[in-house]
Design an enzyme around this catalytic site. Structure first.
Site, short mmCIF file in Angstrom:
data_model
loop_
_atom_site.label_atom_id
_atom_site.label_comp_id
_atom_site.label_asym_id
_atom_site.label_seq_id
_atom_site.Cartn_x
_atom_site.Cartn_y
_atom_site.Cartn_z
CE LYS A 192 -23.98 24.65 -20.12
NZ LYS A 192 -24.42 26.07 -19.99
CG ASP A 224 -25.66 28.40 -17.63
OD1 ASP A 224 -26.65 27.65 -17.47
OD2 ASP A 224 -25.35 28.87 -18.75
CG ASP A 248 -17.99 20.56 -4.72
OD1 ASP A 248 -18.07 20.59 -3.48
OD2 ASP A 248 -16.99 20.93 -5.36
CG ASP A 252 -18.77 25.50 -1.32
OD1 ASP A 252 -19.18 24.47 -0.72
OD2 ASP A 252 -17.58 25.87 -1.29
C1 IPM Z 1 -17.19 18.73 -0.24
C2 IPM Z 1 -15.73 18.95 -0.52
C3 IPM Z 1 -15.19 17.70 -1.18
C4 IPM Z 1 -15.95 17.48 -2.47
C5 IPM Z 1 -13.68 17.72 -1.46
C6 IPM Z 1 -12.89 18.07 -0.21
C7 IPM Z 1 -13.21 16.41 -2.02
O1 IPM Z 1 -15.55 20.08 -1.31
O2 IPM Z 1 -17.53 17.82 0.54
O3 IPM Z 1 -18.02 19.47 -0.78
O4 IPM Z 1 -15.62 18.10 -3.50
O5 IPM Z 1 -16.88 16.69 -2.46
MN MN Z 2 -17.37 21.21 -1.69
#
Ligand code: IPM
Ligand code: MN
Length: 358
Positions: A192, A224, A248, A252
């Site tokens: 960013k 973003d 992180d 996901d």
């Molecule tokens: C991950 C999880 C962890 C993180 C949490 C549970 C601390 O979300 O391994 O991605 O944010 O790193």
């Molecule tokens: Mn995570």
């Protein structure tokens, strides 16, 4: 007979013990088929360690990990510990183990299996050919910066600081370039830099290092915009390197391209071959103990361990082939099944994959 390698096993909470048991089945099977030899040592970690030892990361667990060649982790956390103070939270153990073991680089591959294209919420034609790797910085940034509360003009204030040193950026960026060199030679550095000082240092550092990897095509993408492009053109990404919190969130998002987070493995590495391997999914307390969990993410984490820590390419390939074969034959756990009434249990899936390893 190959040299005996030691694997520390920290199964953790929720579905952790169930999926780890299937991964251990796979480890035993590769001993039979390929003649490798492993010892496993189990240790307490996360919520269960809080209950039994009063801390999420007991000293003896850390020692078991430090004396091993690699660590296999299930998952930690659950509602039981959600309202605990920071020191007594499973997540604090996770951050602690990463820091204590020097695991600054988190590799999260997201591969769309052809036969599961319909399990994703995105259109199959958008997903076609998606095979990317998020390289997330894991021991710096806002996760580990100074945190405190203070009295401000508007009442209580909370402060989280985000800091990165040049050396911290350099080591992760070198790793990402090296990974890209072994893949399709494309690297997207995500930051960013239009707002954050840490991102400006990040981008300067990437640009300084890039000439050492002339064969890798580099692009800078604002975080973003990256979140958007991941949904629009996922197959155009090869390696994505980014700081801790962006990684992180984006990992996901990338996980959901594949249809189920129950399929995704990850590796956390330091400078050498030692690594910690775990599924990307969490402890899923809602389905724990019922034999419903998908063990594939943890089983694929064993393949990553064989490849990255031990250099056992033959066994790593065999595990990945076995997973693909079992899926191609139409076998599904509940999370990826269209007809849930035909879904396999955790152990049934593990047995089929083990049998398919040749
Ligand atoms: C991950 C999880 C962890 C993180 C949490 C549970 C601390 O979300 O391994 O991605 O944010 O790193
Ligand atoms: Mn995570």
């Amino acid at each position: 007979m190959a040299e005996t390698k030691k694997i520390a096993v920290i199964a953790g909470d929720g579905i952790g013990p169930e999926v780890v048991a299937e991964a251990e089945k796979i480890i035993r099977r590769t001993e039979e088929v390929f003649g490798y030899s492993f010892t496993t040592e189990h240790a307490l970690f996360g919520g269960i360690a809080i209950d039994e030892k009063g801390t999420p990361l007991p000293e003896e667990t850390l020692q078991v990990c430090k004396s091993a060649d690699a660590v296999l982790l299930g998952a930690v956390g659950g509602p039981k510990w959600d309202n605990n103070s920071k020191e007594l939270r499973p997540e604090t153990g996770l951050l602690g183990i990463r820091k204590e073991l020097g695991l600054f680089s988190n590799l999260r591959p997201a591969v769309v299996f052809d036969c599961l294209k319909d399990a994703s919420t995105l259109k199959p034609e958008v997903l076609e050919g998606t095979d990317l790797m998020v390289v997330r910085e894991l021991t710096g940034g806002i996760y580990f910066g100074e945190k405190f509360r203070r009295e401000g003009a508007g009442g209580e204030e909370a402060v989280d600081t985000c800091a990165y040193s040049t050396a911290e950026v350099e080591r992760i960026v070198h790793q990402a370039f090296e990974i890209a060199q072994k893949r399709r030679k494309k690297l997207a550095s995500v930051d960013k830099a239009n707002v954050l000082e840490t991102s400006r240092l990040w981008r300067e550092t990437v640009n300084r290092i890039a000439p050492q990897y002339p064969d890798v095509e580099l692009e800078h993408v604002l975080v973003d915009n990256c979140a958007m492009q991941l949904l629009r053109r996922p197959s155009s990404f090869d390696v994505i390197v980014t700081e801790n919190m962006f990684g992180d969130i984006l990992s996901d998002e990338a996980a959901m391209l594949t249809g189920s987070i129950g399929m995704l493995s990850s590796a956390s590495m330091g400078e050498g071959a030692f690594g910690l391997y775990e599924p990307v999914h969490g402890s899923a307390p809602d389905i724990a103990g019922q034999g419903l969990a998908n063990p594939i993410a943890t089983i694929l984490s064993v393949a990553l361990m064989y490849r990255l820590t031990f250099g056992y390419e033959d066994a790593a390939d065999a595990i990945e082939r076995a997973v693909a074969e079992v899926l191609d034959e139409g076998h599904r756990t509940a999370d990826i099944a269209v007809d849930k009434s035909k879904a396999l249990s955790t152990t049934e899936m593990g047995d089929l994959i083990a049998a398919a390893i040749r």
